[in-house]
Design a protein around this motif. Structure first.
Motif, PDB file in Angstrom:
ATOM      1  N   TYR A  67      -4.127   1.312   5.476  1.00 38.11           N
ATOM      2  CA  TYR A  67      -2.457   1.728   5.055  1.00 38.11           C
ATOM      3  C   TYR A  67      -2.668   2.217   4.691  1.00 38.11           C
ATOM      4  CZ  TYR A  67       2.256   1.154   4.176  1.00 38.11           C
ATOM      5  OH  TYR A  67       3.373   1.302   4.599  1.00 38.11           O
ATOM      6  N   VAL A  93      -2.970  -4.195   2.446  1.00 35.34           N
ATOM      7  CA  VAL A  93      -1.252  -3.213   2.209  1.00 35.34           C
ATOM      8  C   VAL A  93      -1.609  -3.179   1.597  1.00 35.34           C
ATOM      9  CG1 VAL A  93       0.877  -3.869   2.210  1.00 35.34           C
ATOM     10  CG2 VAL A  93      -0.734  -4.603   4.088  1.00 35.34           C
ATOM     11  N   ARG A 131       7.999  -3.057  -2.875  1.00 33.10           N
ATOM     12  CA  ARG A 131       8.127  -2.331  -1.335  1.00 33.10           C
ATOM     13  C   ARG A 131      10.232  -3.541  -1.575  1.00 33.10           C
ATOM     14  NH1 ARG A 131       6.317  -0.778   2.912  1.00 33.10           N
ATOM     15  NH2 ARG A 131       8.782  -0.707   3.461  1.00 33.10           N
ATOM     16  N   ASP A 137       4.973  -5.718   7.463  1.00 34.67           N
ATOM     17  CA  ASP A 137       3.709  -4.325   6.869  1.00 34.67           C
ATOM     18  C   ASP A 137       3.651  -5.003   6.211  1.00 34.67           C
ATOM     19  OD1 ASP A 137       4.626  -1.645   7.685  1.00 34.67           O
ATOM     20  OD2 ASP A 137       5.358  -1.626   5.342  1.00 34.67           O
ATOM     21  N   TYR A 147       2.342  -5.528  -4.773  1.00 39.36           N
ATOM     22  CA  TYR A 147       2.844  -4.543  -3.283  1.00 39.36           C
ATOM     23  C   TYR A 147       4.055  -4.625  -3.170  1.00 39.36           C
ATOM     24  CZ  TYR A 147       3.326  -2.500   1.096  1.00 39.36           C
ATOM     25  OH  TYR A 147       3.700  -1.520   2.047  1.00 39.36           O
ATOM     26  N   ARG A 202       1.200  -7.310   8.797  1.00 41.28           N
ATOM     27  CA  ARG A 202      -0.033  -6.786   9.332  1.00 41.28           C
ATOM     28  C   ARG A 202      -0.986  -6.989   8.127  1.00 41.28           C
ATOM     29  NH1 ARG A 202       2.065  -0.434  10.013  1.00 41.28           N
ATOM     30  NH2 ARG A 202       2.635  -1.594  11.550  1.00 41.28           N
TER      31      ARG A 202
END
Lengths: 333, 561
Positions: A333, A325, A8, A313, A4, A316
């Motif tokens: 999410y 996430v 990103r 993000d 992830y 979190r």
């Protein structure tokens, strides 16, 4: 998670590149005054400031090799080599990174000071207001927060300048200069930065009071608190063990964002107290129309903005194990 | 129950036996969505008050330019940094002798004496103090032009052998402006003299020779050009050179304190000023020793050149002569001597017009795209979302710099700063509105009423604008009302930071006023007070008003900040 983050980051690079090109083209559509200084003119011509925009973009990205007066081949500029160009107006042919890094410490100290003062007070006030929900204390705090958020920051600056600096004379009205071996962390310099920190903290206090109160009141009315109380926990225990933890899940990433945000500087506060920070540097760059400096600061701001989104993000997911996430289905999410 | 059979039928009758009952139209007026919201809004006292304050401020911004005594082009540096004069403040202060940075102690006293006793034998600065000490300020308080209004107390301060008296008095700051030097043309001079005779008011006062003033090092250069200080002159018209002379008893040779003449120019060969005696006030014609002094220069640079007069006028009457009214500024004057109240009104006009028009324009552009995105969805939505995401990340300041250098600072393009900033704000501002509208349309497009309308054959445009839009309007209006204060803040910050200069012949900005006033924050806080107060009030009111609207339109959100 790792996948992830990679995804990103990839998207960040893509977005940044697009914004980079768009902003570059927009900036380059402005005419650049031809410098009369021979050194500056050399740079000006090497970077192709009179060439078509695509040539300029190419040279800005990869630099330009040129033979200098001593017969040595040297490269000028080139974002890919970590060189964002030279400042033509602000400081004669200084690397813009150097100029930016010089302006960062005062901005960061002031911003950090504002958070150090603001966050604890804000969190405590918010906590207090949530505990006294719908009582007069809560109404007073909420009204004060409303007013504090509405009043523009320069008004606080004027009040602080007038009373603390002029009328009572507790602090100098200008930042102490860095000569005589002083650093940004010398006591007298820090003292002269204090009014600016105080000015910044007003907004922080109001913002955190509002958020903490909202999150905590929401947590307090939720069913898990009711369950905890039915199990026999006292109100204090329920708040400590359950309400606070849940309330801070959305607030902590906000704090992280605030900490990254201090890199942006604060233009209004820096101008109010004449602090030579990054916000003031941007204003100066606009006024004297320093091309490379202006672009470098702009990209710096864009990069910070994009990176903050990702860090929030990701954090979190670390802060709350319930949030997965980047999960595809069923994730919160 | 046993009595029931005994009840006669006659005891009963049909209530509505003879009439037929129809459905009645409701007698009360129907309560629609907006009326219901308005009813809730009215109950929120704080918001109603905020709405009234907004109306008041808007009226202030609109009406003040119509009724204000001074226009935007008014600028009189003699009356710069004047205190407010209104029903709350009379601009009369008690100057602190220790803090006499703003009002020179002797200067203030000199106005009254200068206006009414100018025929007296002149004095040096120290003698003036002596004179005032003896007369106990009574001479300085005589007549209507006296700046000193009332003596509060006086105390003696011993400095070695010298006994100094420190006065504590009430000072009219408007009168304290006192005398000023003016360079006027011959025609103007004649006009001034005529005005003086017609109105029977003293306007022109005898000149002071200050060529040699300050030679003893007792005075700064600023004092030399101050028309309020009056000095003792010798027979040749020279000012007293030093205070030690008077101590030595050679005081007698000084006879006149004023040059009873007007300067007409400089001698073309010697470059020395030429004074011609005023026939009304005969006096001496001095010959200065050093022609390179300040006032020779002033005359050379003055537009009247060598044909001009330099005169000494009483500012209050000069103002009356020039503008036809006495100087009186409701909120005081700024650094450049401009009237603050009219500038504040104009600055608030800029703020209000700019913020409302930006918000409306963003709403129109954003809602059109957002509605289409939300209603049709699909590929169009997906692609435009990605584009908007990138656009939203372009820093506003980059756009602003572009607009500034491309249009506002470009003499070839005829775009005013207000228009330029409007474009810069709208360029990125509509993105947020589009997002809000998009989510509203996503929410409502599958509701039954939309489906019903579509089933009945309504076109897409009709469903969008007749059915979905009115339902999402409450949220949108709230958003707009809350966007206005942030726009006002953005506009004020830009002009405060000096990124955009709204200053023009008829326009200004509150931010510019704040930034100008900051220079004099320590000595004249009133310059900054009114703009700061007005902008704070405007922002608080708009936020309260917006919160009230939100509570009224979405009662379930009440109390959520």
């Amino acid at each position: 998670m790792f996948k992830y983050i990679l995804k990103r980051l990839g998207f960040l690079v893509l977005t940044f590149l697009i914004i980079f090109v768009v902003t570059f083209v927009m900036f380059k559509s402005l005419p650049v005054p031809k410098p009369d200084d021979a050194y500056k003119l050399h740079y000006w011509q090497s970077m192709g400031y009179d060439q078509p925009i695509m040539t300029q973009l190419w040279r800005y990205l990869f630099g330009f090799e040129t033979v200098n007066t001593e017969g040595v081949i040297e490269r000028i500029g080139g974002v890919f080599y970590g060189d964002f160009g030279l400042s033509l107006q602000y400081k004669k042919l200084a690397s813009v990174w150097e100029v930016i890094f010089e302006a960062l410490p005062p901005s960061m100290i002031v911003g950090f000071g504002g958070l150090i003062i603001g966050i604890p007070i804000g969190v405590m006030l918010g906590f207090f207001a949530a505990m006294k929900k719908n009582k007069w204390q809560d109404h007073t705090i909420s009204t004060a927060v409303m007013v504090t958020i509405s009043v523009p920051i320069f008004v606080y600056g004027f009040i602080i300048l007038y009373y603390l600096c002029f009328e009572w004379g507790w602090f100098p009205s200008r930042v102490v200069s860095l000569d005589q071996g002083r650093t940004w962390f010398s006591p007298e310099v820090l003292k002269s930065l204090f009014p600016a920190m105080l000015t910044l903290s007003f907004g922080t206090i109001a913002g955190y009071t509002r958020r903490v109160r909202a999150e905590l009141t929401e947590a307090m009315t939720s069913e898990y608190i009711l369950l905890a109380r039915t199990k026999g926990l006292t109100r204090g225990q329920a708040i400590r063990k359950h309400a606070l933890k849940n309330a801070f899940v959305p607030i902590l990433p906000g704090i992280i964002a605030s900490i990254i945000g201090i890199l942006n500087g604060a233009m209004i506060t820096e101008r109010l107290f004449s602090i030579p920070g990054i916000g003031g540097l941007f204003l100066t760059a606009v006024q004297i129309f320093d091309y490379d400096l202006l672009m470098a600061i702009t990209f710096f701001y864009v990069l910070i903005g994009l990176a903050t989104g990702i860090i929030i993000d990701i954090s979190r997911g670390f802060l709350d194990p319930r949030i997965r996430v980047g999960s595809r289905k069923g994730g919160s999410y | 129950m046993n009595n029931l059979p005994n009840l006669s039928k006659d005891n009963f009758e049909f209530v509505q036996g003879h009439t037929r009952i129809f459905d009645k139209a409701p007698e009360t007026k129907p309560i629609g969505f907006y009326k219901d919201a308005f009813g809730r809004f009215k109950k929120n006292k704080a918001s109603v008050v905020a709405a009234c304050v907004i109306i008041f401020l808007v009226l202030f911004a609109l009406i003040t330019p119509l009724v204000a005594p001074f226009t935007m082009s008014y600028k009189e540096e003699d009356y710069a940094r004047m205190l407010p004069k209104n029903f709350l403040s009379s601009a009369i202060i008690t100057p602190e002798p220790q803090k006499s940075t703003t009002i020179h102690y002797e200067r203030a006293l000199a106005v009254g004496v200068g206006a009414h006793h100018f025929e007296l034998v002149g004095m040096s600065l120290s003698e003036a103090n002596e004179f005032l000490k003896e007369s106990g300020l009574s001479k300085a308080m005589e007549g209507e032009y006296a700046a000193v209004k009332r003596l509060i107390s006086q105390k003696e301060i011993k400095k070695g052998t010298v006994v100094d008296i420190q006065f504590n008095f009430k000072l009219d700051t408007y009168k304290a402006v006192g005398f000023k030097y003016k360079n006027v043309s011959q025609a103007e001079y004649a006009k001034m003299k005529k005005w003086q005779e017609d109105n029977n008011l003293p306007l022109l006062f005898p000149m002071i020779d200050s060529t040699s003033f300050g030679l003893d090092g007792s005075a700064d250069k600023e004092s030399a050009i101050d028309a309020n200080l009056w000095y003792k002159l010798n027979a040749g018209g020279r000012a007293a050179k030093s205070t030690s002379n008077s101590a030595k008893g050679i005081d007698e040779e000084y006879t006149h304190n004023y040059l009873m003449s007007v300067m007409t120019g400089t001698d073309p060969e010697t470059h020395e000023p030429i004074f011609l005696p005023d026939p009304d006030r005969p006096g001496v014609i001095p010959v200065p020793e050093d022609p390179s002094t300040w006032w020779t220069k002033i005359l050379d640079y003055s537009p009247q050149g060598k044909t001009g007069y330099q005169v000494r006028v009483l500012s209050e009457n000069y103002f009356l002569y020039k503008y036809g009214k006495l100087p009186s500024f409701f909120l005081g004057t700024n650094n450049w001597g401009q009237d603050i109240i009219i500038r504040l009104a104009k600055g608030m006009q800029t703020s209000l017009i700019l913020s409302v028009s930006v918000v409306v324009a963003c709403f129109i552009i954003g809602s059109m795209l957002g509605a289409t995105q939300g209603y049709y969805g699909g590929w169009f939505d997906l692609i435009s979302e990605r584009i908007l995401e990138i656009l939203a990340n372009i820093p506003f300041y980059a756009i602003l710099v572009l607009v500034k250098f491309h249009w506002i600072n470009n003499p070839d393009v005829n775009i005013s700063p207000v228009m330029g900033v409007f474009i810069a704000f709208v360029m990125l501002g509509w993105i947020g509105d589009a997002g809000a509208m998009r989510s509203q349309f996503y929410r409502f497009k599958h509701h039954e009423y939309a489906l019903a309308a579509r089933t009945l054959g309504a076109s897409d445009a009709r469903v969008m604008f007749k059915h979905i839009l009115p339902n999402s309007l409450g949220t949108i209006i709230t958003g707009l009302a809350l966007a206005i204060p942030s726009m006002i803040f953005a506009e004020t910050s830009l002009s405060y930071l000096g990124l955009i200069d709204f200053e023009g012949p008829t326009t200004t900005s509150v931010g510019t006023m704040l930034s100008d006033g900051q220079l004099y924050l320590s000595t004249h806080p009133h310059i900054i007070l009114w703009p700061a107060f007005a902008i704070s009030l405007l922002m608080i009111s708009f936020n309260l008003f917006g919160n009230g609207l939100r509570d009224a339109f979405n009662p379930q959100l009440r109390g959520v900040e």
